[in-house]
Design an enzyme around this catalytic site. Structure first.
Site, short mmCIF file in Angstrom:
data_model
loop_
_atom_site.label_atom_id
_atom_site.label_comp_id
_atom_site.label_asym_id
_atom_site.label_seq_id
_atom_site.Cartn_x
_atom_site.Cartn_y
_atom_site.Cartn_z
NE ARG A 85 -3.30 2.47 2.84
CZ ARG A 85 -3.12 3.39 3.80
NH1 ARG A 85 -2.23 3.23 4.75
NH2 ARG A 85 -3.85 4.48 3.82
CG HIS A 129 -0.79 9.04 3.46
ND1 HIS A 129 -0.94 7.70 3.70
CD2 HIS A 129 -0.41 9.58 4.64
CE1 HIS A 129 -0.66 7.43 4.98
NE2 HIS A 129 -0.34 8.56 5.57
CD GLU A 174 -4.56 8.07 9.73
OE1 GLU A 174 -4.07 9.13 10.16
OE2 GLU A 174 -4.22 6.96 10.14
CG ASN A 311 -4.87 3.83 8.73
OD1 ASN A 311 -5.01 2.80 8.09
ND2 ASN A 311 -4.44 4.96 8.18
CE1 TYR A 313 0.18 2.99 13.71
CE2 TYR A 313 -1.71 4.19 12.86
CZ TYR A 313 -0.50 3.56 12.65
OH TYR A 313 0.03 3.47 11.39
CD GLU A 377 -1.39 4.16 8.15
OE1 GLU A 377 -1.12 4.61 9.28
OE2 GLU A 377 -1.49 4.88 7.13
C1 FCB Z 1 -0.98 7.41 10.71
C2 FCB Z 1 -0.53 7.90 9.36
C3 FCB Z 1 0.78 7.32 8.91
C4 FCB Z 1 1.77 7.22 10.05
C5 FCB Z 1 1.14 6.54 11.24
C6 FCB Z 1 2.08 6.36 12.41
O1 FCB Z 1 -1.86 8.34 11.28
O2 FCB Z 1 -1.50 7.59 8.37
O3 FCB Z 1 1.26 8.13 7.87
O4 FCB Z 1 2.28 8.45 10.35
O5 FCB Z 1 0.01 7.25 11.66
#
Ligand code: FCB
Length: 472
Positions: A85, A129, A174, A311, A313, A377
């Site tokens: 990707r 992006h 995002e 995405n 985290y 992600e």
């Molecule tokens: C996301 C982004 C990616 C990277 C990660 C850690 O928000 O899409 O570009 O910076 O965080």
């Protein structure tokens, strides 16, 4: 949901056809900032503005991927990736943001796609992006409606060149971050700090998604996606057991619902249901008004898509007041608190809560059953050290392993999850943090551009081969 036998975790095998891969983004890896007619983006301007990015780092050279893409593709093939990707840099393709395309810019993506296909790696293209052409920012940026129409033209131009070989097209990465960190907190490019601009940017990003989706569909794109930064919004008490629901009548429930509306449903609901949440409209109305939402916009935004890219985290924690400092990322929440989670964290300071991913995926398939899910992600920054030709990044492997187990839990609980892409293939330019935060499964020595797969890359390669994680 996890069946733990003592401290032993059972092996997890993913459904057949599950997609495995890794992600990057143009400004974070390509470098070659002025090569072959590339124009400037808001990230060039921002990173060259003193005080905006840690230690004045810029993406001028980054991972030099523009010149080293063939070696990088070989590395991906050695690791066994099924998907790469990557994002296309709009100012490489249209240096001024509109008008004629720059064929030399498109040539790069042409070569990259051919190289990937040579190794049977499926190219997933993300069209945006965060690297808006500076020229469009000078004309108002995302708070200006016309930017959405320019984006659809750009999407069609990229598809015209790559559509014969690329099947999976993601319009935006995002949009919440682009709007609320770019125009709200100012921590990202272009660095504006206005809640009204942020809401308008968010709406025009959604409109851009809808118009580009229509253009891509008309041109024959078979698989279209929107990637959102989604997080389960929860109270600190839920972190220990993210699957648990808050007690009925919990005084934090309204706070959770409001922040969920701002962070998640502000983008999910218009794109997948054709309506904004009431909470978002009420807050936007008090921050600049709703004049930017024209009749017909929501119908244009609400286009069928095959995939929702997620995405993930960490979760977002919130409680009812007394209020903290106003949080410019979340206008209309000055009466709420955003507490820090206890427990393990990554080098970004982000709490490690794999169960949050399971909660999120199950909820998405329940609330938006018409769209397939793909983790586009997930990953972690740690302070890696190269020791005698090896990077022992156990923390990252544990992070990925935990999140894959959570993803598997979600599939068992009914989530329609079709793939998992790790962020990131390479250590790269981590936006406002510059090169200090290393998310790669492959280490990059920025002085020499040497690549060295970390232990996590070798582990991930085994995961792909086995289509799952082993007992541990
Ligand atoms: C996301 C982004 C990616 C990277 C990660 C850690 O928000 O899409 O570009 O910076 O965080």
């Amino acid at each position: 949901m996890t069946v733990a036998v003592g401290s032993q975790e059972r092996a997890r095998v993913f459904p057949s056809g599950f997609v495995w891969g890794a992600a990057t983004a143009a400004y974070q890896v390509e470098g070659a900032a002025t090569a072959d007619g590339r124009g400037r983006s808001i990230w060039d301007t921002f990173s060259h503005t003193p005080g905006k990015v840690a230690d004045g780092h810029t993406g001028d050279i980054a991972c030099d991927h523009y010149y080293r893409y063939a070696d990088d593709v070989r590395l991906m093939a050695e690791l066994g990736l099924g998907v790469y990707r990557f994002s296309v840099s709009w100012p490489r393709v249209q240096p001024g943001g509109s008008g004629p395309v720059n064929p030399r810019g498109l040539d790069f993506y042409d070569r990259l796609v051919d190289e990937l296909l040579e190794y049977q790696i499926n190219p997933y293209v993300t069209l945006y992006h965060w690297d808006l052409p500076q020229n469009l920012e000078d004309r108002g940026g995302w708070p200006a409606r016309d930017t959405a129409y320019k984006f659809a033209d750009y999407a069609a131009a990229v598809h015209a060149r790559l559509g014969d070989r690329v099947g999976t097209w993601t319009t935006l990465n995002e949009p919440w971050v682009a709007a609320f960190l770019g125009y709200g907190t100012g921590v990202h490019a272009p660095g504006r700090t206005s809640a009204a601009d942020a809401f308008q940017a968010g709406h025009h990003l959604l409109l851009a998604h809808g118009l580009a989706t229509q253009a891509l569909r008309a041109a024959g794109a078979p698989e279209i996606a929107l990637t959102l930064n989604l997080a389960p919004v929860m109270t600190p008490g839920q972190v220990a057991d993210p699957a648990a629901e808050p007690a009925p009548g919990d005084r934090d429930a309204e706070a959770v619902a409001r922040v969920d509306a701002l962070l998640n449903r502000q983008f999910l609901d218009p794109a997948l249901r054709g309506a904004y949440p009431d909470e978002v409209l009420a807050i936007a109305e008090r921050n600049g008004g709703l004049g930017h939402i024209h009749d017909g916009d929501l119908a244009a935004i609400h286009q069928p898509v095959e995939l929702l890219g997620i995405n993930y985290y960490n979760p977002c924690l919130v409680t009812a007041g007394p209020g903290d400092q106003p949080n410019a990322a979340f206008p209309g929440t000055s009466d709420l608190c955003f507490p820090e989670a206890g427990g393990a964290r990554t080098a970004m300071g982000w709490p490690i809560v794999p169960g949050g991913l399971a909660r999120l995926l199950v909820r998405l398939s329940r609330d938006y059953p018409e769209v397939g899910l793909m983790v586009t992600e997930n990953g972690a920054a740690f302070d890696d050290h190269v020791e005698s030709e090896r990077v022992r990044d156990t923390g990252r492997t544990d992070y990925l392993d935990g999140h894959l187990r959570a993803a598997h839990d979600a599939i068992e609980a009914g989530a329609d999850l079709r793939g998992y892409l790790v962020w990131s293939l390479l250590d790269n330019f981590e936006w406002a943090e510059g090169y200090h935060r290393r998310f790669g499964i492959v280490h990059v020595d920025f002085a020499t551009q040497r690549r060295l797969p970390k232990d996590s890359a070798l582990w991930f390669s085994d995961v792909i081969r086995q289509n799952g994680v082993q007992a541990r």
